[in-house]
Design an enzyme around this catalytic site. Structure first.
Site, PDB file in Angstrom:
ATOM      1  N   ASP A 142       0.829  -1.194   0.000  1.00 15.90           N
ATOM      2  CA  ASP A 142       0.000   0.000   0.000  1.00 15.90           C
ATOM      3  C   ASP A 142       0.868   1.249   0.000  1.00 15.90           C
ATOM      4  O   ASP A 142       2.061   1.209   0.301  1.00 15.90           O
ATOM      5  CB  ASP A 142      -0.949  -0.001   1.204  1.00 15.90           C
ATOM      6  CG  ASP A 142      -0.218  -0.088   2.530  1.00 15.90           C
ATOM      7  OD1 ASP A 142       0.447   0.898   2.903  1.00 15.90           O
ATOM      8  OD2 ASP A 142      -0.312  -1.136   3.202  1.00 15.90           O
ATOM      9  N   GLU A 188      23.286 -21.897 -18.013  1.00 10.80           N
ATOM     10  CA  GLU A 188      22.321 -21.067 -17.285  1.00 10.80           C
ATOM     11  C   GLU A 188      23.006 -19.849 -16.665  1.00 10.80           C
ATOM     12  O   GLU A 188      22.442 -18.753 -16.655  1.00 10.80           O
ATOM     13  CB  GLU A 188      21.637 -21.899 -16.202  1.00 10.80           C
ATOM     14  CG  GLU A 188      20.643 -22.907 -16.750  1.00 10.80           C
ATOM     15  CD  GLU A 188      20.116 -23.839 -15.675  1.00 10.80           C
ATOM     16  OE1 GLU A 188      18.927 -24.159 -15.707  1.00 10.80           O
ATOM     17  OE2 GLU A 188      20.919 -24.258 -14.794  1.00 10.80           O
TER      18      GLU A 188
END
Length: 932
Positions: free
Chosen positions: A526, A606
């Site tokens: 928020d 990777e």
């Protein structure tokens, strides 16, 4: 001025750049809401409708006028007990228990700058960016003053609302409901769009028709919650992403809240937001003031997309604070999914080594480093370093991590306590409990009562001792349960104020530490927390496919810059899904970017992919953070999730797309872009393709055909402003006869792209234009050039290579000069040499140049002394490093990064610098056009 007052009619008008907000203190003293919407002029009080409505009471002050009823009129701040039977914003109980407050207009004040709220976060702005309107309503009998605060950020199209309730009497009153903002609409057909969820699946949009009755959402959990986010949109029923009226309310508060949308008997709609009124009864003593948290409001007449960008701008520039907000955040790797509780100091140091090898900036030591914390059942509250577990002091560990060239961050959960902790054994009363009752446990932990000053000050002291032990540059602040055991009606509000007090002191003491908020992921996502923590962990769910939906819902109110998003291991620890590293990376780039995995388990391939991913993110991170964000699809409804960031000046854009499904015999998938300059051309930097902005927005971008499930793609667009500027210069240099324009520069400098765009400009102006590629005129197909060059180099060294490159030994200048001569002579049909990519793939083609006025020759050697017949030469300046980077990015050569190719590019570069001196026009690295 943004705020004006018409003293004759007592009308207040607030103007922002594109909106108008208006209200009136009427003859009876009531403050009526008149209008909020697109910017307009004049008085809107003609919209008020007066009629004798049955069963709608009339205030006594209206006398015998039955047409005046607060049950039917739009109000600015409706209160219980005034004859309004709709949901109200205010309810105050007097000392005798009666619940009726009838505040009417008393006075007002307009001031420069934005108001501040004591103890609460609020939108901030410089004095020249904002104005404040304060309207004071009074209830003479109860002796209560209601101060309505309006903060106006004119250029940002933001209006903030807050309320202060002052007890001007001699007895204690109790505030039982005090919302922060109310909007009454006398007409309209609206939907309410809210964002519901659960732990690990937050902020799913839900659109509900506002029918007769009340639509209500909120939180009773003591936090803004995973279940409902305190941001709600009221929109025309027909509003879409890019069209229609919509109104946003965003509560800048981290605790209980409520939002209501109600359509009444007269088809009017009331939309309001503020503190939750359940578990709430706040005593206000004589002379004291109660302050309601702030609601941030904005309006868009162009759908949700514009509304979102206005909120993004507000949060990034007027909510988040600190030097980290507009700076590049550290790319971090968190130890949680790498090790969980099973780690020691060596584990963290090894993680730092792996991070350094990959190019990651920071290692964060997550839960398990303090007290006797080896699982989630003990030690919260015992904020003392477990030296035995770490194999030394925290300071020692931080130095070891920093020695790897990596920053150090740490996880804390200051608001919590375990019953199995020294703190609880010493202070059991510090936990939030109802006297005489056993508490509600969650995750085997209780909530510390942060409404009590002595509790939070002791915890702050312990945390500061930790933070002073070394070079800690990041904090992950977690909060892993909801509030229960509320023993008094003031506790939920005072708890949140206590939290803010703690954070205010912490951020003031450690302004250089970046704090990332977290509450089981997005349980306290928020604007109130964003005031202190400029990024928040978006969700504990790191599954890339789920995250596309979570981040989609999040984007309606919150900018990418505050979204904590990481690449995690597969199978994903929350869903078990397997997605490619590329897909996980692209999704995580729609946030602050980082990693949740153990690098030691990665393959060398990777790891190399992660290095490339990091370079991509670093190249675009400012655009992602500061650019305008556009949603390009709805991942809940469509087969792809797509979004993009566009620079404020539209100079560049980054488009990301994730396929959410895979089917047999697939058809083409197109994604329409947004926010580009329709009149300009854009270069897609990986493929080298050129598109007009209008084409990309109207027709869209064709995605590659899917080869695997959950594929993802990124497209980086650069606005070719220099091409438009160059065209303006060249347009004035060409004659009515045939013209040859040579575009030359280093291999990979963008010649083909420039020629392509110039050709389109010429054709749009009705000037025939043909592009001739100089690469068709070596003695062999271009693919074999490097073989010959290496042979020359092996036989004659660097001097021999220098004598070969770009000379008649390498290039058929005679043939190309003949072509240019024939063109100048007016020949309609000219034989051009054509080359493919394979051995002996060479042919000659009769080309009709009838009507062609401009021949564009794009070629590395277009400025050569051996070339004849050029009317205007244009040099594209680029460094060898830029040239090499472009060649690698576009996959032009298998060996583009080799030492030999670097030597070739270097020699070509030196020759080009000499040729550039003779150019008629140069395009600098800065994008400016220079004429000789």
């Amino acid at each position: 001025m943004a705020i004006t007052f018409d003293a004759n009619r007592k009308i207040f008008t607030i103007h922002t750049k594109q909106t108008t907000y208006q209200m009136q203190a009427d003859a009876n003293g009531y403050l009526l809401h008149l209008y909020y919407g697109a910017r307009t002029k004049g008085s809107m009080n003609y919209l008020l409708c007066y009629a004798d409505h049955g069963f709608s009471g009339n205030p006594y002050v209206a006398g015998m006028d039955r047409t005046y009823s607060l049950d039917a009129l739009p109000q600015e701040y409706p209160s219980l007990g005034t004859g309004d039977y709709r949901g109200v914003s205010l309810n105050i109980a007097a000392a005798d228990g009666t619940e009726c407050c009838d505040p009417t207009f008393d006075h007002y004040k307009i001031t420069k700058g934005k108001y501040h709220l004591q103890g609460l976060p609020a939108v901030w702005a410089a004095d020249d960016e904002a104005e404040t309107l304060e309207i004071v309503l009074k209830d003479a009998l109860m002796q209560v003053e209601v101060h309505l605060l309006y903060g106006v950020l004119e250029d940002a199209d933001i209006i903030t609302r807050s309320v202060m309730i002052k007890n001007a009497g001699t007895e204690t009153i109790t505030v039982k409901k005090a919302l922060s903002a109310c909007l009454d609409f006398v007409q309209g057909d609206y939907d309410a769009i809210s964002f519901y969820g659960r732990h690990a699946m937050e902020r799913n949009p839900e659109r509900v028709r506002v029918g007769h009755g009340t639509y209500r959402i909120g939180s009773r959990r003591g936090t803004s919650s995973h279940q409902y986010n305190p941001g709600v949109i009221l929109a025309d029923h027909t509003a879409t992403e890019d069209a229609g009226n919509c109104y946003g309310m965003l509560f800048m508060y981290s605790g209980n809240f409520v939002c209501e949308a109600e359509r009444d008997q007269f088809n009017q709609t009331r939309f309001q937001m503020g503190l939750g009124d359940e578990l709430f009864a706040y005593p206000v003593e004589p002379g004291a003031v109660f302050t309601a948290p702030e609601v941030i409001m904005t309006y868009s007449d162009q759908g949700f997309s514009k509304l979102s960008r206005q909120y993004h701008n507000c949060i990034l520039n007027h909510v988040c604070k600190g030097k980290q907000v507009h700076s590049n955040r550290p790319i971090l790797i968190n130890s949680w999914e790498a090790a969980y509780f099973d780690f020691n100091g060596d584990t963290i140091v090894d993680l730092a080594k792996q991070a350094a090898e990959l190019g990651i900036d920071m290692v964060v030591m997550d839960d398990g480093w303090f007290g006797k914390r080896n699982d989630d059942n003990s030690s919260l509250g015992d904020w003392f370093v477990n030296d035995d577990k770490l194999g030394g002091t925290l300071g020692d560990l931080i130095e070891r991590v920093n020695a790897q060239g990596v920053k150090f961050g740490i996880w804390i959960e200051p608001e919590m306590v375990n019953e199995d902790s020294d703190l609880y054994r010493e202070h059991p009363d510090w936990a939030l409990t109802i006297p005489g009752r056993a508490p509600i446990r969650s995750r085997n932990q209780l909530l510390l009562d942060f409404s009590r000053k002595e509790v939070r000050e002791e915890i702050l002291k312990r945390i500061c001792v930790i933070l002073d032990q070394g070079n800690i540059e990041y904090i992950k602040w977690d909060m892993n349960r909801s509030m229960s055991d509320v023993y008094a009606g003031n506790v939920p509000y005072d708890y949140v104020l206590g939290l803010y007090d703690f954070l205010e002191k912490l951020t003031n003491r450690y302004p250089d530490i970046l704090i990332e908020g977290c509450s089981g992921g997005g349980g306290r996502f928020d604007a109130g927390m964003m005031y202190y923590t400029p990024q928040i962990w978006c969700s504990d769910n790191t599954d890339a496919i789920n995250r596309t939906r979570i981040q989609y819902g999040t984007s309606f109110f919150y900018p990418t810059a505050v979204v904590g998003s990481h690449v995690s291991a597969v199978p994903n620890h929350q869903t078990g899904r397997i997605t490619s590293l590329n897909t996980r990376g692209i999704v995580a780039m729609a946030g602050t970017f980082g990693f949740e995995m153990n690098p030691a388990l990665l393959s060398s391939e990777e790891k190399e992919e992660i290095r490339t991913m990091l370079a991509t993110y670093r190249r675009h991170q400012e655009l992602i953070r500061e650019g305008d964000y556009y949603r390009l699809s709805d991942p809940f409804q469509e087969e792809v999730a797509a979004w993009m960031s566009v620079a404020k000046d539209q100079s560049q854009a980054l488009v990301s797309v994730v396929r959410l499904s895979a089917e047999g015999n697939p058809f083409g998938t197109y994604v329409k872009l947004k926010g580009l300059d329709a009149e300009s051309f854009y270069l897609e930097e990986t493929t080298g393709h050129v598109y007009s902005g209008m084409t990309l927005m109207q027709a869209g971008l064709l995605l590659p055909m899917a080869a695997a499930e959950y594929e993802a793609y990124q497209f980086s667009f650069k606005k070719m402003k220099e091409a438009a500027d160059l065209y303006d210069v060249l347009r004035n240099k060409i004659s009515a006869e045939r013209n040859v324009i040579s575009i030359f520069g280093g291999s990979g400098s963008g010649k083909t792209t420039m020629a392509d765009i110039l050709q389109q400009h010429f054709l749009e102006d009705g000037i025939g234009c043909f592009v001739l590629h100089g690469d068709d005129y070596p003695h062999r197909i271009p693919k074999m050039n490097d073989e010959k060059r290496e042979q020359i180099y092996q036989e004659n060294g660097e001097k021999g290579l220098d004598a070969y490159l770009g000379t008649p030994q390498e290039i058929e200048y005679d043939r190309i000069n003949q072509v240019l001569a024939k063109f100048h002579a007016g020949a309609s049909v000219i034989e051009l040499k054509k080359m493919g990519r394979e051995a002996d793939e060479i042919w000659y083609e009769q080309t009709d140049l009838t009507g062609v006025q401009v021949l564009l020759l794009e070629w590395t050697h277009g400025g050569s002394e051996y070339l004849e017949g050029v009317d205007v030469s244009v040099y594209l300046d680029s460094s060898p490093e830029e040239t090499q980077a472009r060649r690698i990015r576009r996959g032009r050569d298998e060996n583009a990064a080799s030492a030999f190719i670097q030597l070739v590019v270097s020699i070509e570069g030196k020759k080009l610098q000499e040729q550039a001196k003779q150019a008629d026009v140069s395009v600098g690295k800065d994008g400016h056009i220079y004429e000789s």
